[in-house]
Scaffold this motif. Structure first.
Motif, PDB file in Angstrom:
ATOM      1  N   CYS A 345       0.854  -1.197   0.000  1.00 50.94           N
ATOM      2  CA  CYS A 345       0.000   0.000   0.000  1.00 50.94           C
ATOM      3  C   CYS A 345       0.887   1.243   0.000  1.00 50.94           C
ATOM      4  N   ILE A 346       0.456   2.279  -0.742  1.00 51.55           N
ATOM      5  CA  ILE A 346       1.244   3.518  -0.774  1.00 51.55           C
ATOM      6  C   ILE A 346       0.628   4.615   0.104  1.00 51.55           C
ATOM      7  N   ASN A 349      -4.899   6.771  -0.164  1.00 54.38           N
ATOM      8  CA  ASN A 349      -6.337   6.879   0.149  1.00 54.38           C
ATOM      9  C   ASN A 349      -7.249   7.041  -1.069  1.00 54.38           C
ATOM     10  N   CYS A 351      -8.547   4.503  -2.278  1.00 59.69           N
ATOM     11  CA  CYS A 351      -9.586   3.551  -1.846  1.00 59.69           C
ATOM     12  C   CYS A 351     -10.671   4.289  -1.061  1.00 59.69           C
ATOM     13  N   THR A 364      -4.896   2.307  -6.071  1.00 62.79           N
ATOM     14  CA  THR A 364      -3.816   2.689  -6.974  1.00 62.79           C
ATOM     15  C   THR A 364      -2.921   1.490  -7.282  1.00 62.79           C
TER      16      THR A 364
END
Ligand code: ADP
Ligand code: SF4
Length: 688
Positions: A345-346, A349, A351, A364
């Motif tokens: 996960c980067i 947000n 999501c 992403t």
């Protein structure tokens, strides 16, 4: 698995009251935009997490009564037995893969506007609801409190019928009635449910007692509790009342699911909290107070960090929302020691933004997220091509990298040609800006995988034109050449070029990426993109020049970032850097070292002296290569059979959109075009 293998501890089964989780990986409740409206999409997405090895897979907030109606947001719902078939679809899909299913039962109090049901909203005292709608919630009397307990009990009985293994009592994010009663800012009652902490805890205690009675040992009771309101002394603090609540209720639930409130702090972006475990300072005391298992979150993707958390007695379960979205197969990859394969996960947000928009979840890093049912996509599997094929992908930004990787995964012979000396395109450029370094993971994951593939060749410093593409002779060409930021001021507010005197130094984000910006101010940053980039550039230039004015036609700085829960932090960051902020203003001219801005609502021109004007307005897709190739194809004499433009070269958007575009093109490659046209995707249409 070797006996002294440090990671083995992550795969120990853990008891949660009457049920047992097969390992320590716990997908905590998270919104997904499917809610009760798209049950097949919901079930397939949750099932993918179960298949990926998560031991517990939870729903999002599940409204227990029509006075808790979060419409137009699509959340889960358990109002009566008509909701059971949809919920069973989720539990059965999750069970099929050996995971436990948990339901986050929620009464949302004054967080629910009840726009669909038109019921009154409920709160500890009469107060404005906390969404922008001219409505106040009604103060709950004793009968309301009694009813709330009955609704919660009924929801647990229904949840058992639906097959859930874990039922939640929810007091978090400032989004549930139990939490509203706990928080002294909201609870200003003078009866036995308000005032002292003992009184404010009363409702939560009753809900937990009721839950245990209704669960009756058939399913576990989890308590999701925000140990710190992050409001300083006004709210609950982890080392004071937060701890006291855990002490008071320590053994009542079968599991503690702990975090901080509100959602913007629980799901803080990497821009503002770059590392893993941002909540540990608040939640790590919980295990010392209770003998029950504890789950907590912190955007955990590092197996070593996870092991340390369990060993040090901070957590029993590695909780995850975002890391499970970015990589539903994270537990399996750790179990198989394939750490390099983890799609980390980067912390962007995106999501969250889908929930904010009320549409199915997207990510992403993981373009298959939310597409498990409607497009039948799997995050780890992609069918091989029907016929062996050779493809050229031009441009190694997020779209080109993803497209090349998936074509290679489909067994194509892939050539990836990049004009520059580095792979990553805009991801590389943007991740060099303040706070965005984690975004580089989008590039790193794909480059790492591509470099391992025997059927993918990467060429740097290879600017392609129609001639070199045709010469290469690949029959299938994917053009991922990106986009260029406009220098003429055209954007959302003005469709006409800005009148700029030639003496004015005008810069665009592309100049900033290339390091072309003045070392001294004053600088004006004009943001008519209104997304995130101008705010980040203003931050960079404020640090570099100490003299920045930010002008935008929007009402606040970077309004889009409210969808990623960041807007308040973005604006506060600029304020802290002494950036002058002028909102509701558009540019009317730029000449001789002076920029003029006008109020959107009439008159009031202002002049701003500046050494440089940075225009962040709009992009022009760079599809010139595709245009000239099309000309050549039309003229005959090329070996090109298919040509596709993808990513920002097609339609500039988010990095997530570029990745998705690259993925979609690779998936649809060699699909019958009629089939693609006909079955864009499966749709959930209410049966009449
Ligand atoms: P996207 O977001 O669509 O992936 P980017 O702008 O991030 O787009 O990436 C586009 C990439 O394409 C950049 O790295 C750029 O250097 C590269 N590129 C642009 N034109 C050409 C070309 N003619 N030949 C090869 N590479 C190109
Ligand atoms: Fe993480 Fe961004 Fe994906 Fe959300 S969208 S899971 S924050 S990578």
């Amino acid at each position: 698995m070797a006996k002294n293998d440090p990671y083995e501890i992550l795969f120990e089964p853990v008891r949660i009251g009457p049920v047992t989780a097969r390992n320590r990986f716990y997908q905590v409740p998270h919104c997904c935009g499917f809610g009760h409206i798209k049950p097949r999409g919901q079930a397939a997405m949750r099932a993918m997490k179960a298949a990926g090895g998560w031991a517990v897979v939870s729903t999002e907030e599940t409204e227990i009564h029509p006075t808790s109606d979060l419409s137009p947001y699509a959340e889960q719902r358990i109002w009566d037995d008509r909701d059971l078939p949809a919920l069973r679809l989720m539990t059965e899909s999750v069970h099929e893969h050996g995971a436990l299913a948990a339901v986050e039962l929620a009464h949302n109090g004054f967080h629910a506007a009840n726009l669909f049901t038109r019921m009154p909203s409920l709160a500890p005292v009469s107060m404005s609801i906390n969404t922008l709608y001219p409505k106040q919630a009604r103060a709950m009397d004793k009968r309301d409190i009694g009813n709330l307990r009955l609704w919660h009990r009924r929801a647990i009985r229904l949840a058992k019928q639906a097959g859930f293994d874990i039922v939640y009592v929810y007091a978090g994010h400032h989004m549930s009635t139990a939490h509203h009663f706990l928080n002294p800012v909201y609870n200003q009652r003078s009866d036995e449910y308000g005032g002292s902490l003992e009184n404010r805890v009363r409702l939560t205690r009753e809900l937990l007692d009721d839950a245990r009675e209704e669960a009756a040992g058939d399913c576990a009771v989890a308590f999701r509790f925000a140990v710190d309101d992050m409001e300083g002394p006004d709210g609950m603090q982890a080392d004071e009342e937060g701890r006291a609540v855990v002490e008071m209720l320590a053994e009542l639930p079968d599991l503690w699911d702990v975090n901080v409130a509100g959602w913007e702090n629980d799901s803080v972006t990497s821009r503002f909290e770059p590392g893993e475990g941002a909540q540990e300072a608040y939640t790590s005391f919980v295990k010392q107070v209770t003998s029950k298992p504890v789950v907590g979150v912190g955007r955990y993707t590092s197996p070593d960090h996870m092991v340390a958390l369990v060993r040090k007695g901070v957590l029993d379960f590695i909780g995850a929302a975002r890391p499970s979205i970015s990589d539903p197969f994270l537990p399996e990859k750790i179990r198989e020691r394939r750490f390099e394969d983890i799609r980390e996960c980067i912390g962007c947000n995106i999501c969250v933004s889908s929930d904010s928009h009320g549409v199915p979840i997207r990510c992403t890093q993981n373009p298959t997220m939310g597409e498990e049912w409607r497009r039948q996509w799997h995050p780890e599997l992609i069918p091989p091509v029907r016929e062996p094929a050779r493809a050229l992908v031009v441009g190694a930004g997020p779209a080109g990298l993803e497209c090349a990787l998936q074509l290679a995964n489909r067994n194509c012979e892939v050539t990836l040609a990049e004009a520059g000396g580095r792979l990553g395109g805009r991801v590389l450029s943007e991740s060099a800006l303040p706070g965005l370094s984690a975004w580089k993971r989008v590039r790193d994951f794909r480059v790492r995988k591509l470099e391992q593939m025997g059927n993918a060749e990467i060429y740097l410093e290879s600017p392609m034109d129609a001639g070199t593409v045709i010469e290469l002779g690949a029959p299938h060409v994917f053009v991922a050449t990106g986009a260029t930021w406009r220098r003429d001021g055209i954007g959302r507010t003005s469709r006409k070029p800005l009148a700029v005197d030639s003496s004015m130094a005008v810069l665009t984000p592309d100049d900033i990426f290339a390091g072309r910006y003045p070392s001294a101010g004053p600088v004006v940053v004009y943001d008519d993109d209104q997304c995130y980039l101008a705010g980040v550039i203003a931050e960079l230039l404020a640090e570099q020049t100490g003299d920045v004015t930010f002008i935008t036609p929007a009402g606040v700085v970077s309004p889009w970032t409210s969808y990623t829960l960041e807007q308040a932090r973005v604006q506060a960051r600029l304020v802290s850097l002494d950036v002058g902020i002028l909102t509701n203003r558009s540019l009317s001219g730029a000449a001789g070292g002076t920029v003029t801005s006008s109020c959107l609502f009439g008159g009031n021109d202002l002049a701003h002296e500046c050494a440089a004007l940075v225009l962040v307005t709009e992009r022009v897709p760079d599809d010139s290569l595709a245009v000239s190739l099309r000309g050549n194809i039309a003229g005959g004499g090329t070996a090109i059979e298919t040509l596709q433009v993808i990513g920002d070269a097609l339609a500039p958007g988010l990095i997530a959109d570029a990745v998705f575009s690259g993925h979609l093109a690779a998936r649809d490659f060699q699909r019958d075009p009629d089939e693609v046209e006909r079955e864009l995707y499966l749709r959930e249409i209410p049966a009449l």
